[in-house]
Design a protein around this motif. Structure first.
Motif, short mmCIF file in Angstrom:
data_model
loop_
_atom_site.label_atom_id
_atom_site.label_comp_id
_atom_site.label_asym_id
_atom_site.label_seq_id
_atom_site.Cartn_x
_atom_site.Cartn_y
_atom_site.Cartn_z
N ALA A 131 0.84 -1.21 0.00
CA ALA A 131 0.00 0.00 0.00
C ALA A 131 0.87 1.25 0.00
O ALA A 131 0.54 2.25 -0.67
CB ALA A 131 -0.93 0.00 1.21
N SER A 132 1.99 1.22 0.74
CA SER A 132 2.89 2.38 0.72
C SER A 132 3.50 2.54 -0.66
O SER A 132 3.64 3.67 -1.16
CB SER A 132 3.99 2.22 1.78
OG SER A 132 4.91 1.21 1.45
N TYR A 133 3.86 1.43 -1.32
CA TYR A 133 4.34 1.49 -2.71
C TYR A 133 3.29 2.16 -3.60
O TYR A 133 3.62 3.03 -4.43
CB TYR A 133 4.60 0.09 -3.23
CG TYR A 133 6.03 -0.39 -3.12
CD1 TYR A 133 6.61 -0.61 -1.88
CD2 TYR A 133 6.79 -0.64 -4.26
CE1 TYR A 133 7.92 -1.07 -1.77
CE2 TYR A 133 8.10 -1.08 -4.16
CZ TYR A 133 8.66 -1.30 -2.92
OH TYR A 133 9.94 -1.74 -2.82
N GLY A 134 2.03 1.75 -3.42
CA GLY A 134 0.96 2.30 -4.25
C GLY A 134 0.76 3.79 -4.03
O GLY A 134 0.57 4.54 -4.99
N VAL A 140 4.12 9.89 -7.37
CA VAL A 140 5.02 10.07 -8.52
C VAL A 140 4.22 10.45 -9.77
O VAL A 140 4.63 11.32 -10.54
CB VAL A 140 5.85 8.80 -8.76
CG1 VAL A 140 6.56 8.86 -10.11
CG2 VAL A 140 6.88 8.64 -7.65
N VAL A 141 3.08 9.79 -9.97
CA VAL A 141 2.23 10.12 -11.12
C VAL A 141 1.78 11.57 -11.04
O VAL A 141 1.80 12.30 -12.04
CB VAL A 141 1.00 9.17 -11.17
CG1 VAL A 141 0.00 9.65 -12.24
CG2 VAL A 141 1.44 7.75 -11.49
N THR A 219 14.69 9.68 3.32
CA THR A 219 14.51 10.65 2.23
C THR A 219 13.12 11.27 2.27
O THR A 219 12.96 12.49 2.13
CB THR A 219 14.74 9.97 0.87
OG1 THR A 219 16.04 9.39 0.84
CG2 THR A 219 14.61 10.97 -0.27
N PHE A 220 12.09 10.43 2.47
CA PHE A 220 10.73 10.96 2.54
C PHE A 220 10.54 11.82 3.78
O PHE A 220 9.79 12.82 3.75
CB PHE A 220 9.71 9.82 2.51
CG PHE A 220 9.60 9.13 1.19
CD1 PHE A 220 9.39 9.84 0.02
CD2 PHE A 220 9.74 7.75 1.10
CE1 PHE A 220 9.29 9.21 -1.20
CE2 PHE A 220 9.65 7.09 -0.12
CZ PHE A 220 9.43 7.83 -1.27
N GLY A 244 13.55 9.31 -3.28
CA GLY A 244 12.99 8.41 -2.29
C GLY A 244 12.25 7.25 -2.92
O GLY A 244 12.34 6.10 -2.45
N SER A 245 11.54 7.51 -4.01
CA SER A 245 10.78 6.46 -4.69
C SER A 245 11.71 5.43 -5.33
O SER A 245 11.45 4.22 -5.28
CB SER A 245 9.88 7.07 -5.76
OG SER A 245 8.95 7.97 -5.18
N VAL A 246 12.82 5.89 -5.91
CA VAL A 246 13.80 4.97 -6.51
C VAL A 246 14.43 4.11 -5.42
O VAL A 246 14.60 2.89 -5.58
CB VAL A 246 14.88 5.75 -7.28
CG1 VAL A 246 16.02 4.83 -7.67
CG2 VAL A 246 14.28 6.39 -8.52
N LEU A 247 14.78 4.72 -4.29
CA LEU A 247 15.36 3.96 -3.18
C LEU A 247 14.38 2.91 -2.66
O LEU A 247 14.76 1.77 -2.36
CB LEU A 247 15.77 4.90 -2.05
CG LEU A 247 16.97 5.81 -2.33
CD1 LEU A 247 17.12 6.84 -1.22
CD2 LEU A 247 18.24 4.98 -2.46
#
Length: 267
Positions: A131-134, A140-141, A219-220, A244-247
Motif C-alpha cells: 500500500a505504501s508502494y501504491g 510520482v504520477v 529521504t521521505f 525516495g521512490s527509486v530507493l
C-alpha cells in the motif's frame, strides 16, 4: 521458478487483464470516454482477480513482479476514485499501459512461495508495504502531472486542459504523507515483530532490502520536513520525491529481482 508456478487459471486471467488494459491504451484517441472507462474498469477487476488468485489460494506466492503488479493495481484504483472528483485527470492511457506491463510481468515472474513458518500477520505486513508502494507511486504520477502543468504554463497553453498546478501539488504531498505513515508502520512491524511476522529465524536483519528501505524512509522524512519547515516546492521537492521512490523501489523490488531472476534463488 519463472512461470512454472503460475496456474492455468492465473495465466488465463493475466492474459485477459493485460489485453483489457492494452486495448484502451492502444486506442486512446478513438474510444469514447465511456468505452475507455468501461475497458479500464473491467481490466482492473480482472487484475484484482489475478492478484487474489496468487495470494489467497495456497500455496501463496509473492515476489518483485507481484509487488509491482499490486502497486499498479492500487494506483489504478486511486485514479478511478480521483477521476470521479477531478474529471480533468487525463492519464488513463498511461496507467492502462503500465497495468498491462505489470500483469504480464507478474505472470512471467509469479514469485516464490511464502515461508511456511510465517504467521497470519505476514499478509498484513505485506499489505502495508505494498500500500505504501501504491501511495508513493500515485504521488510520482501526480508529480509527473505537475511537470506537465508547469510546461503548459510556460508555453501559455490552455490552462483548463488539466488540474490546476496548486491542486496537483497538494494532492501529491498528501499521498506522500499517507505513504510515509504506511512505510513507517511496515518498518516498525518488521523490526519489532519480525519473529512474529516471518516466524522463528526470519527476524529483521541488515540486508540490501532493509538498507534501501530505511534510506527511502529517511529521504521521505526529509522531504516532508523540508516542506513543513522550509516550504520546499517545485523541482527541488519533486527531485527528493523521485529519489525516495527509486530507493524504495530498490528496497524490496530490486533485491527480490536480483534474487529471483539474476541469482535464481528464493531467499
Amino acid at each position: 521458478m519463472i512461470l512454472a508456478s503460475a496456474s492455468p487459471v492465473s495465466v488465463t486471467l493475466s492474459v485477459l487483464a493485460a489485453c483489457s488494459y492494452a486495448w484502451p491504451a492502444l486506442r486512446a484517441d478513438r474510444l469514447s470516454h465511456a468505452a475507455a472507462r468501461g475497458w479500464v474498469a473491467w481490466a482492473w477487476f480482472l487484475h484484482g482477480a489475478v492478484l487474489a488468485w496468487g495470494l489467497l489460494l495456497p500455496p501463496a506466492h509473492f515476489g518483485f513482479a507481484p509487488a509491482l503488479s499490486m502497486t499498479a493495481w492500487i494506483v489504478a484504483a486511486v485514479y478511478a476514485i480521483e477521476s470521479q472528483i477531478y474529471p480533468q485527470l487525463q492519464t488513463r492511457w498511461a496507467l492502462s499501459a503500465v497495468g498491462a506491463v505489470a500483469v504480464v510481468l507478474a505472470c512471467i515472474f509469479p514469485g516464490t512461495a511464502l515461508p511456511g513458518t510465517a504467521s497470519i500477520w505476514l499478509p498484513t505486513h505485506l499489505a502495508f508495504g505494498v500500500a505504501s508502494y501504491g501511495l508513493f507511486g500515485t504521488a510520482v504520477v501526480h508529480a509527473w502531472l505537475m511537470g506537465r502543468a508547469e510546461t503548459r504554463i510556460r508555453q501559455a497553453a490552455d490552462p483548463h486542459s488539466g488540474l490546476p498546478l496548486l491542486t496537483l501539488e497538494r494532492l501529491t504531498y498528501r499521498f506522500v504523507g499517507a505513504g510515509f505513515v504506511l512505510l513507517t508502520a511496515t518498518l516498525v512491524m518488521g523490526y519489532v515483530f519480525g519473529d512474529v511476522v516471518y516466524g522463528t529465524g526470519h527476524a529483521w536483519h541488515w540486508d540490501h532490502k532493509t538498507v534501501f528501505s530505511l534510506l527511502s524512509w529517511i529521504t521521505f522524512a526529509i522531504l516532508l520536513l523540508g516542506r513543513a519547515r522550509f516550504g520546499w516546492r517545485g523541482k527541488r521537492a519533486v527531485a527528493v520525491l523521485y529519489t525516495g521512490s527509486v530507493l524504495l523501489l530498490l528496497g524490496y523490488v530490486g533485491s527480490r529481482f536480483v534474487l529471483e531472476v539474476l541469482l535464481g534463488r528464493s531467499a
